[in-house]
Every structure is written in C-alpha cells, then in structure tokens.
Design an enzyme around this catalytic site. Structure first.
Site, PDB file in Angstrom:
ATOM      1  CG  ASP A  14      -1.799   1.181   1.349  1.00  5.07           C
ATOM      2  OD1 ASP A  14      -1.766   2.035   0.441  1.00  5.07           O
ATOM      3  OD2 ASP A  14      -2.546   1.261   2.337  1.00  5.07           O
ATOM      4  CD  GLU A  33      -4.588  -0.293  -0.117  1.00  4.19           C
ATOM      5  OE1 GLU A  33      -4.590  -1.538   0.038  1.00  4.19           O
ATOM      6  OE2 GLU A  33      -4.933   0.493   0.779  1.00  4.19           O
ATOM      7  CD  GLU A  45      -6.822   4.105   2.075  1.00 11.12           C
ATOM      8  OE1 GLU A  45      -6.221   3.048   1.829  1.00 11.12           O
ATOM      9  OE2 GLU A  45      -6.545   4.836   3.028  1.00 11.12           O
ATOM     10  CG  HIS A  68      -9.513   1.299   3.707  1.00 13.19           C
ATOM     11  ND1 HIS A  68      -9.923   2.212   4.663  1.00 13.19           N
ATOM     12  CD2 HIS A  68      -8.160   1.257   3.798  1.00 13.19           C
ATOM     13  CE1 HIS A  68      -8.865   2.698   5.291  1.00 13.19           C
ATOM     14  NE2 HIS A  68      -7.778   2.137   4.787  1.00 13.19           N
TER      15      HIS A  68
HETATM   16 MG    MG Z   1      -4.542   2.015   2.048  1.00 10.86          MG
END
Ligand code: MG
Length: 375
Positions: free
Chosen positions: A197, A223, A249, A299
């Site tokens: 991420d 991500e 998210e 998320h």
């Molecule tokens: Mg994230």
C-alpha cells in the site's frame, strides 16, 4: 419506532502525530430510539468535522445537519433515510466528509433494524455465504529491512496467510521498496499473499515500473500508487501493470466507484464502509462491481465497529475476498468492544448476534473520550 436522538462521541489517543497511525482518533455514533434500542456506527475521517455535519442546524433545504433531519423518523426505513440524508445535504455534501457522516448513521440504522427483528445484519442482506472470513494482516511499514522481516514472520506465526505493508518509508525510493519486498518474499517463500500500500502517490512512471517489478515477487495487489483523482493515470496503469492495482479507500458513493471502474479501469476496489456511504452504499457498490467482474476488497482501518460492519457486508457477498485486519497494537482497535473481534488462524468469525452483534466497552470509551476545547 422513532429516532429520539443521535449522540456523537470522539475517541482520541493521548498523543496524535501527523505521520502516525491512521487510527489515532475516530467518531462513534449512537442512534437512540423510543423503543429502547440503540444503534452503533462509526465514521473514520476527521472527527470534529464529522461531528459538525451531524450537529449542524438547518441552513437551507439541501444544507441541513443530519441529526435534526432524522429526529422523529422511523429508523427501520434505512434506504429512505439514506436518500433523505443525501438529498438534504447535497449542496455541501454528495462526497467527502458528509458521506462519511452518513456512513456512520447508516451503519447504526442497520444495527437498529437487526436488533429490532433479532437478526444479524448479514441475514438482512440476504444471508451469509460463509461463517468466517479470511483476513490479511494490515500493518505499517517499519523503517528498515530487518524490522520488516521480523514483522512479516510474526504475522505468519500468528496464522495469517496474507499480509499488507503500507505507508511509512514507501514511495521515497521505489527501487529500494522492491528490494525489501523481494527480501520478504524470499524469507516467507511462495506461501503467503503479499500486498503493498503506497499510501502516498508516486509519479505515474514509477507506478508503471513498480507494477512490473513487484510482479516478479508475486505481489497480490499494489494499492493507491496514484492520486485518488488521477483516473487517466489509473487507466494507463491498470492497462499495463502486471501487478493488479487496487484503490478506493478515499472514494465515496456508487457514483465515485463507477468512475473508478469505468474511467480508471480498476479491477479491485476498496470501499470503506465507514466512509463510502455505509452498509447501504457498500452493497450498491458491490452490485456495480459484481456486474463488471470487479473484486471488492473493503478498506477497513478503524475500530471493531467498522470491522463488524465490514464483516457483515463481506459475508453476504457471493465470493467474499479478504477482510483487512489492522494488526497494529492500538487500543482503539483492540479494546473498544466487550468482546473484541480477534483473528484465529488468519480468519475472523462473522458476528452472529442481532444487528452488528457488538457491544461497546464503556470503560474504553471513557478512557479515550475527547471533548472539543479540551486538550
Ligand atoms: Mg490504504
């Protein structure tokens, strides 16, 4: 049954840092009714701004605070109340923090609906397709390779078969990022799923390079490598990257997610139930995704209220994928419920009690309660 009040509570750790864990504070919402049933919800962005959206008085027809428009309403009319909240806030809302606040109240309305008919929320969503969900350990990226390896091994030893590292040092030097990913893959072998991420956007050229380089190490998804609004960039990246790309998210409503899928080409989307519009909107987004063959991996980085709400949604999907499980040691995650949601062998049991099936630990609420104007 009528709604009699909506109570907001801000929880905040004693020390909060700009570069700290994303769960240093949160807002919980309790929707009270004249039947003695209380619904519980959570929104996870800036608590004081969320609180203002709920507390604000009428300004104009489409500029109203959420509480006053819901007092006296029947809380079991969940879809109608979602539309009322959306429409009567749409001059200053439609996206962002207003939808985050709607998310918390929507979650609480589903909790009330479930409690009123003594059914878990997943039963009201059509029934669970599984009793337990595979989860991935979600953690912040430590500062050096030995610490990352130590953390990865701890997650594997705890039973996780998938893990994600994010934020922290990531993105400063993408070539060094790939080196430590390679070190984790070598240490753990081919078994566990590994996800990355970025948290902070990197230039498109770096994201394209990462998409190729991470594929060599079997990374399950990359991500948020680009700005949430860079849909053209996502379209180029999702078209060319050998590593699947995930994002969402920071996105809200089915309209935003439709754009991510149609313009951005995303094949994995990550709605946050405490931001995207609650349980109601998560299920609408999931339906849009399902029709396009897009994977929904929500998320989930807030308290166990969000974990429970997310678990109910996921459990009702045709083929649930991972549940994100915050693996950091944070009392707002681990201590907020009387019966905290634990992972065992990399899985979480879907709550079975009425509504969300959870109960607040009032001692923890009092320990972290934060009052505006206080310190
Ligand atoms: Mg994230």
């Amino acid at each position: 049954m009528k709604i009699t009040d909506i109570q907001t509570t801000i929880l905040r750790l004693p020390e909060v840092h700009p570069n700290g864990d994303g769960l240093q504070d949160t807002l919980i919402v309790e929707v009270h009714t004249d039947a003695g049933i209380t619904g519980l919800g959570e929104a996870h962005t800036v608590p004081l701004v969320l609180k203002a959206v709920i507390d604000a008085p009428v300004s104009q027809l489409t500029g109203q605070g959420l509480r006053q428009m819901l007092i006296g309403e029947d809380p079991t009319r969940v879809t109608a109340l979602w539309e009322k909240m959306y429409h009567h806030s749409c001059t200053y809302g439609r996206r962002g923090v207003v939808v985050h606040a709607i998310s918390a109240i929507d979650m609480a309305l589903w909790d009330i609906l479930g409690k009123s008919c003594e059914q878990p929320v997943h039963a009201l969503l059509g029934g669970a397709t599984t009793e337990r969900l595979r989860c991935y350990a979600s953690d912040l990226t430590p500062k050096d390779v030995p610490a990352i390896l130590d953390l990865a091994q701890r997650h594997r030893d705890a039973g996780f078969t998938a893990m994600k590292f994010g934020w922290g040092k990531l993105g400063n030097d993408v070539r060094s990022d790939v080196k430590w990913v390679a070190a984790v893959r070598e240490a753990l072998g081919d078994g566990p799923d590994i996800m990355i991420d970025m948290g902070t956007p990197v230039p498109l050229e770096d994201a394209l390079w990462l998409g190729d380089a991470l594929a060599e190490h079997g990374v399950a998804f990359l991500e948020e490598p680009l700005s949430p609004d860079d849909l053209d960039g996502f379209a180029r990246l999702t078209d060319r990257s050998r590593t699947p790309i995930a994002t969402g998210e920071k996105e809200t409503t089915r309209h935003g997610f439709r754009d991510l899928m149609e313009r951005g080409g995303l094949r994995i989307i990550q709605p946050d139930v405490a931001r995207c519009g609650g349980i109601t909107e998560t299920m609408r987004i999931a339906a849009l995704a399902e029709a396009r063959g897009v994977e929904v991996i929500p998320h989930c980085w807030a308290s166990d209220i969000l974990v429970a709400a997310t678990a109910h949604c996921l459990a009702s999907f045709k083929r649930p994928h991972y549940l994100e499980f915050n693996a950091t040691d944070n009392p707002l995650k681990t201590d907020l419920l009387v019966a905290p949601i634990r992972q065992v062998d990399g899985h979480v049991q879907v709550p079975t009690g009425p509504g969300l099936g959870i109960e607040l630990d009032r001692d923890t609420v009092e320990r972290f309660r934060w009052t505006p104007g206080g310190d």
